[in-house]
Structures are given as structure tokens and as C-alpha cells.
Design a protein around this motif. Structure first.
Motif, PDB file in Angstrom:
ATOM      1  N   GLU A  42       2.378 110.308  23.533  1.00  0.00           N
ATOM      2  CA  GLU A  42       2.876 108.934  23.593  1.00  0.00           C
ATOM      3  C   GLU A  42       4.383 108.899  23.835  1.00  0.00           C
ATOM      4  O   GLU A  42       4.876 108.090  24.614  1.00  0.00           O
ATOM      5  N   GLU A  43       5.098 109.774  23.152  1.00  0.00           N
ATOM      6  CA  GLU A  43       6.564 109.822  23.290  1.00  0.00           C
ATOM      7  C   GLU A  43       6.965 110.237  24.710  1.00  0.00           C
ATOM      8  O   GLU A  43       7.894 109.674  25.288  1.00  0.00           O
ATOM      9  N   PHE A  56      -0.035 119.183  28.331  1.00  0.00           N
ATOM     10  CA  PHE A  56       0.518 119.616  29.608  1.00  0.00           C
ATOM     11  C   PHE A  56       1.476 118.566  30.137  1.00  0.00           C
ATOM     12  O   PHE A  56       1.208 117.373  30.028  1.00  0.00           O
ATOM     13  N   VAL A  57       2.594 119.019  30.687  1.00  0.00           N
ATOM     14  CA  VAL A  57       3.576 118.109  31.270  1.00  0.00           C
ATOM     15  C   VAL A  57       3.750 118.425  32.744  1.00  0.00           C
ATOM     16  O   VAL A  57       3.671 119.578  33.150  1.00  0.00           O
ATOM     17  N   TYR A  58       3.949 117.375  33.554  1.00  0.00           N
ATOM     18  CA  TYR A  58       4.165 117.523  34.996  1.00  0.00           C
ATOM     19  C   TYR A  58       5.628 117.201  35.264  1.00  0.00           C
ATOM     20  O   TYR A  58       6.018 116.026  35.297  1.00  0.00           O
ATOM     21  N   ILE A  61       7.796 110.598  31.354  1.00  0.00           N
ATOM     22  CA  ILE A  61       7.424 111.960  31.747  1.00  0.00           C
ATOM     23  C   ILE A  61       5.907 112.035  31.814  1.00  0.00           C
ATOM     24  O   ILE A  61       5.216 111.671  30.860  1.00  0.00           O
ATOM     25  N   SER A  62       5.395 112.494  32.956  1.00  0.00           N
ATOM     26  CA  SER A  62       3.942 112.610  33.125  1.00  0.00           C
ATOM     27  C   SER A  62       3.410 113.724  32.243  1.00  0.00           C
ATOM     28  O   SER A  62       3.904 114.848  32.275  1.00  0.00           O
ATOM     29  N   SER A  63       2.399 113.396  31.458  1.00  0.00           N
ATOM     30  CA  SER A  63       1.784 114.403  30.603  1.00  0.00           C
ATOM     31  C   SER A  63       0.286 114.182  30.570  1.00  0.00           C
ATOM     32  O   SER A  63      -0.208 113.099  30.892  1.00  0.00           O
TER      33      SER A  63
END
Length: 167
Positions: free
Chosen positions: A23-24, A60-62, A30-32
Motif C-alpha cells: 500500500e505504501e 515485487f517492485v517494478y 511505485i509499481s509493485s
């Protein structure tokens, strides 16, 4: 057009902070991606279906390299995952495959062991609990072939690999 500088990176969250961290990150733009599975939880007075992280303490983050610090400064994020002293990245196709798997109603199990044929194992749950054996092969995640000690026979049993641990 896909930006070649952006990649999927696995990050480790603090214990039980996967949803808050997701959520943060979303709030920061930031895409996650947080893979979730539905699980039935039993309390003394009721049962409830809840969504929990498929892989505990992971999401996972993009991002591009310039956003590493911003991800690390996010509440709930502990660290990036490293492989061979470099931040690990995940091919986009694997993320898409994971999303496709979770879109089905298949009962997915994630387990930490990398058991190979020839290893001695202990069955820790299910109807075969307590049996010591040698893993001969894994037909699929639900069907494994074990060689029981001192019998000279291999027995194919219908049990989950999640019920087996190396010894």
C-alpha cells in the motif's frame, strides 16, 4: 513502449508487513506486485477466508535503479534480495506467469526445500507422517516416489512435497 531500465525486483518485507508495504509503495507511485492466496483460518469460534502473501515477507517492485533508495525508505521494506552479490531481478514473464497461476483457483503451495532425488527425507504430515525414506522422483507437486529404507522397493504415494523435509 517498455522502458529497458525498469525491471521487477523481489524485496523482503518486515514480518507480516507485506500488505502495508505494498500500500505504501502504491501511495508513493511505485509499481509493485504482491501475490496473494486465499486461505481458510480457523479460530475457536469461527472460520474465515483471508488473503495472505503467497510467499511470506516478499513482494515485487517494478523500478529503475534510481528508485532503489526510495523503495528502501518505504515503511515495511527491509531489503532487496541479492543473488551473487547483485540485486536480483525477475524476468517479466515470470511475474506474468505468477499472475496467471494466481488467477486460477488452483491450490498452490510454496515450500522452501529444494529436495533432489537420492536425498533422505522424513514425511512430516499426512497419512504417512513419521516415515523415513529416500526420494526417488517427483512426478508433480502432489505425487512423489519414495524408496523405503531396507525394503528394496520404491513406492509411489500421493502426498504433497510440502509434507516432506530433507534430513
Amino acid at each position: 513502449m517498455i522502458d529497458q531500465n525498469y525491471r521487477w525486483y523481489p524485496v523482503c518485507t518486515r514480518s507480516r508487513a507485506e500488505k502495508k508495504a505494498h500500500e505504501e509503495l502504491t501511495r508513493k507511485g511505485i509499481s509493485s506486485y504482491l501475490p496473494l492466496k486465499k486461505t481458510v483460518k480457523q479460530w475457536s469460534d469461527r472460520k474465515k477466508i483471508v488473503e495472505e502473501a503467497l510467499v511470506k515477507s516478499y513482494l515485487f517492485v517494478y523500478i529503475s535503479a534510481k528508485e532503489y533508495a526510495e523503495v528502501l525508505m518505504t515503511n515495511g521494506i527491509a531489503r532487496f534480495i541479492y543473488f551473487s552479490s547483485q540485486i536480483a531481478s525477475i524476468p517479466e514473464q515470470q511475474i506474468n506467469d505468477l499472475k496467471l497461476l494466481l488467477a486460477t483457483d488452483a491450490d498452490l503451495e510454496v515450500f522452501e526445500y529444494d529436495i533432489k532425488p537420492g536425498e533422505r527425507v522424513l514425511i512430516k504430515a499426512g497419512p504417512f507422517k513419521g516415515i523415513l525414506a529416500e526420494l526417488v522422483s517427483i512426478q508433480n507437486k502432489q505425487r512423489i516416489i519414495l524408496r523405503l529404507q531396507n525394503m528394496g522397493y520404491a513406492i509411489e504415494i500421493n502426498t504433497s512435497v510440502a509434507f516432506v523435509e530433507p534430513i
